[in-house]
Write a protein that holds these residues in place. Structure first.
Motif, PDB file in Angstrom:
ATOM      1  N   ILE A  78       0.838  -1.200   0.000  1.00  0.00           N
ATOM      2  CA  ILE A  78       0.000   0.000   0.000  1.00  0.00           C
ATOM      3  C   ILE A  78       0.875   1.253   0.000  1.00  0.00           C
ATOM      4  N   ALA A  79       1.917   1.253   0.836  1.00  0.00           N
ATOM      5  CA  ALA A  79       2.817   2.411   0.936  1.00  0.00           C
ATOM      6  C   ALA A  79       3.483   2.705  -0.400  1.00  0.00           C
ATOM      7  N   SER A  80       3.914   1.662  -1.098  1.00  0.00           N
ATOM      8  CA  SER A  80       4.579   1.870  -2.400  1.00  0.00           C
ATOM      9  C   SER A  80       3.609   2.405  -3.445  1.00  0.00           C
ATOM     10  N   ILE A  81       2.360   1.943  -3.398  1.00  0.00           N
ATOM     11  CA  ILE A  81       1.337   2.422  -4.355  1.00  0.00           C
ATOM     12  C   ILE A  81       1.023   3.893  -4.099  1.00  0.00           C
ATOM     13  N   LEU A  82       0.838   4.243  -2.824  1.00  0.00           N
ATOM     14  CA  LEU A  82       0.427   5.602  -2.475  1.00  0.00           C
ATOM     15  C   LEU A  82       1.560   6.612  -2.593  1.00  0.00           C
ATOM     16  N   THR A  83       2.790   6.157  -2.423  1.00  0.00           N
ATOM     17  CA  THR A  83       3.944   7.054  -2.594  1.00  0.00           C
ATOM     18  C   THR A  83       4.008   7.583  -4.016  1.00  0.00           C
ATOM     19  N   GLU A  84       3.589   6.769  -4.971  1.00  0.00           N
ATOM     20  CA  GLU A  84       3.601   7.186  -6.384  1.00  0.00           C
ATOM     21  C   GLU A  84       2.625   8.324  -6.659  1.00  0.00           C
ATOM     22  N   ILE A  85       1.570   8.454  -5.824  1.00  0.00           N
ATOM     23  CA  ILE A  85       0.642   9.581  -6.011  1.00  0.00           C
ATOM     24  C   ILE A  85       0.928  10.675  -4.967  1.00  0.00           C
ATOM     25  N   LYS A  86       2.181  10.647  -4.443  1.00  0.00           N
ATOM     26  CA  LYS A  86       2.692  11.684  -3.537  1.00  0.00           C
ATOM     27  C   LYS A  86       1.877  11.804  -2.247  1.00  0.00           C
TER      28      LYS A  86
ATOM     29  N   LEU B 212      -4.556  -6.961  -3.891  1.00  0.00           N
ATOM     30  CA  LEU B 212      -4.611  -5.550  -4.251  1.00  0.00           C
ATOM     31  C   LEU B 212      -4.208  -5.307  -5.697  1.00  0.00           C
ATOM     32  N   LYS B 213      -4.884  -4.333  -6.317  1.00  0.00           N
ATOM     33  CA  LYS B 213      -4.515  -3.848  -7.647  1.00  0.00           C
ATOM     34  C   LYS B 213      -4.113  -2.389  -7.505  1.00  0.00           C
ATOM     35  N   ALA B 214      -2.899  -2.074  -7.954  1.00  0.00           N
ATOM     36  CA  ALA B 214      -2.356  -0.726  -7.765  1.00  0.00           C
ATOM     37  C   ALA B 214      -3.272   0.338  -8.360  1.00  0.00           C
ATOM     38  N   GLU B 215      -3.803   0.066  -9.567  1.00  0.00           N
ATOM     39  CA  GLU B 215      -4.656   1.064 -10.235  1.00  0.00           C
ATOM     40  C   GLU B 215      -5.922   1.330  -9.423  1.00  0.00           C
ATOM     41  N   GLU B 216      -6.527   0.270  -8.876  1.00  0.00           N
ATOM     42  CA  GLU B 216      -7.757   0.419  -8.105  1.00  0.00           C
ATOM     43  C   GLU B 216      -7.504   1.228  -6.835  1.00  0.00           C
ATOM     44  N   VAL B 217      -6.423   0.914  -6.129  1.00  0.00           N
ATOM     45  CA  VAL B 217      -6.114   1.603  -4.873  1.00  0.00           C
ATOM     46  C   VAL B 217      -5.884   3.093  -5.118  1.00  0.00           C
ATOM     47  N   SER B 218      -4.998   3.425  -6.074  1.00  0.00           N
ATOM     48  CA  SER B 218      -4.669   4.835  -6.317  1.00  0.00           C
ATOM     49  C   SER B 218      -5.885   5.605  -6.837  1.00  0.00           C
ATOM     50  N   PHE B 219      -6.694   4.968  -7.714  1.00  0.00           N
ATOM     51  CA  PHE B 219      -7.879   5.630  -8.275  1.00  0.00           C
ATOM     52  C   PHE B 219      -8.889   5.973  -7.182  1.00  0.00           C
ATOM     53  N   LYS B 220      -9.169   5.010  -6.303  1.00  0.00           N
ATOM     54  CA  LYS B 220     -10.181   5.237  -5.261  1.00  0.00           C
ATOM     55  C   LYS B 220      -9.703   6.224  -4.207  1.00  0.00           C
ATOM     56  N   VAL B 221      -8.438   6.172  -3.858  1.00  0.00           N
ATOM     57  CA  VAL B 221      -7.896   7.116  -2.880  1.00  0.00           C
ATOM     58  C   VAL B 221      -7.930   8.535  -3.441  1.00  0.00           C
ATOM     59  N   LYS B 222      -7.523   8.695  -4.707  1.00  0.00           N
ATOM     60  CA  LYS B 222      -7.523  10.033  -5.332  1.00  0.00           C
ATOM     61  C   LYS B 222      -8.935  10.577  -5.485  1.00  0.00           C
ATOM     62  N   ASN B 223      -9.877   9.701  -5.873  1.00  0.00           N
ATOM     63  CA  ASN B 223     -11.271  10.135  -6.043  1.00  0.00           C
ATOM     64  C   ASN B 223     -11.864  10.634  -4.725  1.00  0.00           C
ATOM     65  N   LEU B 224     -11.635   9.878  -3.651  1.00  0.00           N
ATOM     66  CA  LEU B 224     -12.138  10.285  -2.343  1.00  0.00           C
ATOM     67  C   LEU B 224     -11.500  11.591  -1.892  1.00  0.00           C
ATOM     68  N   TRP B 225     -10.209  11.734  -2.169  1.00  0.00           N
ATOM     69  CA  TRP B 225      -9.504  12.955  -1.775  1.00  0.00           C
ATOM     70  C   TRP B 225     -10.053  14.170  -2.517  1.00  0.00           C
ATOM     71  N   GLN B 226     -10.308  14.017  -3.823  1.00  0.00           N
ATOM     72  CA  GLN B 226     -10.846  15.124  -4.611  1.00  0.00           C
ATOM     73  C   GLN B 226     -12.243  15.515  -4.131  1.00  0.00           C
ATOM     74  N   ALA B 227     -13.070  14.508  -3.847  1.00  0.00           N
ATOM     75  CA  ALA B 227     -14.416  14.787  -3.341  1.00  0.00           C
ATOM     76  C   ALA B 227     -14.345  15.510  -2.001  1.00  0.00           C
ATOM     77  N   LYS B 228     -13.369  15.136  -1.158  1.00  0.00           N
ATOM     78  CA  LYS B 228     -13.184  15.790   0.134  1.00  0.00           C
ATOM     79  C   LYS B 228     -12.801  17.256  -0.054  1.00  0.00           C
ATOM     80  N   GLN B 229     -11.917  17.533  -1.023  1.00  0.00           N
ATOM     81  CA  GLN B 229     -11.519  18.920  -1.295  1.00  0.00           C
ATOM     82  C   GLN B 229     -12.715  19.748  -1.752  1.00  0.00           C
TER      83      GLN B 229
END
Length: 489
Positions: free
Chosen positions: A16-24, A103-120
């Protein structure tokens, strides 16, 4: 972006850490629930990714504790396809997204980014919640805010229509100019015209000086016209002219004055029906409703209830730093099942008054039940449920009656239980050996009542679970969990 990962397996946390590090993303890791909750005390994180395979604390209880400590953090629950815990069950606990294991890297990063954008988006609008409906409203607000389009906001009383109007203003180029709100139902017709358009000296008795109306005072800014459906026909004509020509004429005056103010209107009435009945002008309606934002009632976005409750509790903690303030899980469950006819305004009043009256500062199940019972009794005597179709109103009244009955049964059970506990003291004496006491009261009657109620509502709705959940006053995912629990799938 800050993300907390709670998982026992080192390999899972590292991936998870390696996947999320790629999206800073800045990643915090915890090996168990207690460590994760400790980190939440020290860090404000945007998202929390929880492995549902944790053993030290049941996943539902963990999610509840996360919501209490960090209500605005998004929760992603990871589960195996063969897991006993279904996605619906995780959603019912309060998870915002489900991630499948492996885990699928694309699924994890996509869902985390989507939730973050909605939060903003929600943060930019000053809205507290996570429901898809609220996220959609925030996205719509940010799309239309930079324009000068007239907006009509509809929804029941207490849903936060003025909050949406302010969000449009604060995200627009007019944000540094005035935002003026006028409640159209609070003034008599002649007084309202003076309030909106101003008046000249001597225009009427008491007009001792010239006065600017809100259209002049809000120059360059935004005017919020609340309860627009209460406007009289004569005022509707004048407002329509202002919207079309961008000019006003003060009451008692002859001079045309150019105005530059964006208009956002709101109503809790069905204006299309008012147009059909001839009490609201169709041309004004279409001029106002260039963009229409419908704010759903709180009973249709149950997911927002615990977030709002914890937000209100946190606000009270800030005001009273030395006092213990909180709510029990059982009380929160009752609150989520109540239909809140007064919406967010009623919920906030309940939280604040309950904490103020509580000896401990903690809202317990008895207080929540007492409130629901009292409100159900009040609503039961109302002849109609406003803002609903006759069929929906009938269902609403049935639900209120059953909610009150359920509260009464629980109260009765508690009284009987207390009586038994008192009797047990006597039963322990030698002279009272002939007295037999049952130590427990069966919960079957309550469960059967709820099960039968759910079955009947589902049948009435032709098996439509979405409609049934609305009538029952619970979330759709909570309904799925109840169906599974009672074997009604």
């Amino acid at each position: 972006m800050k993300v907390l990962v709670i998982a026992t397996q080192q390999e899972f946390r590292d991936l998870i850490a390696s996947i999320l590090t790629e999206i800073k993303a800045e990643v915090f890791s915890a090996t168990d629930s207690q460590q994760g909750l400790k980190i939440l005390k020290e860090e404000q994180v945007d998202s929390i990714l929880v492995d549902s395979r944790l053993r030290d604390l049941q996943i539902g209880k963990l999610i509840r504790k996360i919501l209490e400590k960090s209500p605005l953090s998004d929760i992603l629950a990871a589960r195996e396809s063969s897991s006993d815990i279904s996605s619906e069950e995780l959603f019912s606990y309060g998870a915002d997204e489900i991630i499948e294991i492996p885990l699928k890297a694309e699924e994890v990063s996509f869902k985390v980014k989507n939730l973050w954008q909605a939060k903003q988006n929600l943060k930019a609008c000053g809205l507290a919640g996570k429901s898809p409906e609220l996220k959609s409203i925030a996205e719509q607000v940010l799309q239309i805010a930079p324009t000068d389009i007239t907006v009509l906001i509809t929804g029941e009383s207490g849903v936060g229509k003025e909050l949406i109007a302010r969000a449009i203003h604060t995200n627009s180029p007019r944000k540094n100019k005035p935002f003026l709100a006028v409640n159209c139902a609070a003034f008599a017709e002649g007084v309202l015209e003076s309030e909106l358009f101003g008046h000249e000296r001597g225009a009427f008795t008491g007009a001792i000086a010239r006065k600017q109306g809100v259209f002049e005072a809000a120059s360059g800014g935004t005017i919020f016209l609340d309860e627009i459906g209460e406007l009289k026909q004569a005022t509707q004509v004048k407002l329509l002219r202002v919207l079309e020509e961008r000019e006003i004429m003060r009451v008692g005056g002859t001079e045309r004055i150019e105005v530059d103010a964006r208009v956002v209107a709101a109503t809790n009435r069905d204006l299309t029906q008012a147009v059909q009945e001839g009490v609201f002008r169709w041309d004004l309606y279409y001029r106002l409703a260039v963009i229409k934002i419908e704010v759903p009632p709180l009973r249709e976005r149950v997911k927002d209830i615990p977030i709002l409750v914890y937000e209100f509790l946190n606000q009270l903690k800030e005001r009273h730093p030395g006092r213990t303030i909180g709510i029990s899980d059982a009380a929160l469950e009752i609150i989520q099942r109540y239909h809140w006819p007064g919406n967010v305004r009623e919920l906030k009043n309940f939280v604040e008054s309950s904490v103020a009256l509580s000896r401990t500062g903690r809202i317990e199940v008895n207080e929540a039940l007492a409130y629901v019972e009292k409100q159900s009794q009040v609503n039961r005597h109302l002849p109609v449920v406003t803002g609903l179709t006759p069929t929906a109103a009938e269902h609403e009244l049935i639900f209120q009656a059953l909610s009150g009955l359920r509260a009464e049964i629980i109260s009765l059970k508690n009284l009987i239980q207390k009586g038994i506990e008192m009797t047990q003291g006597y039963a322990s004496r030698p002279e009272d050996e002939s007295v037999t006491v049952k130590p427990e009261i069966s919960q079957e009657s309550l469960e059967e009542l709820e099960k039968d109620h759910i079955r009947r509502v589902l049948a009435r709705m032709g098996g439509n679970r979405r409609k049934a959940s609305r009538i029952l006053g619970i979330g759709e995912r909570t309904l799925y969990r109840k169906l599974k629990e009672y074997g009604l799938e």
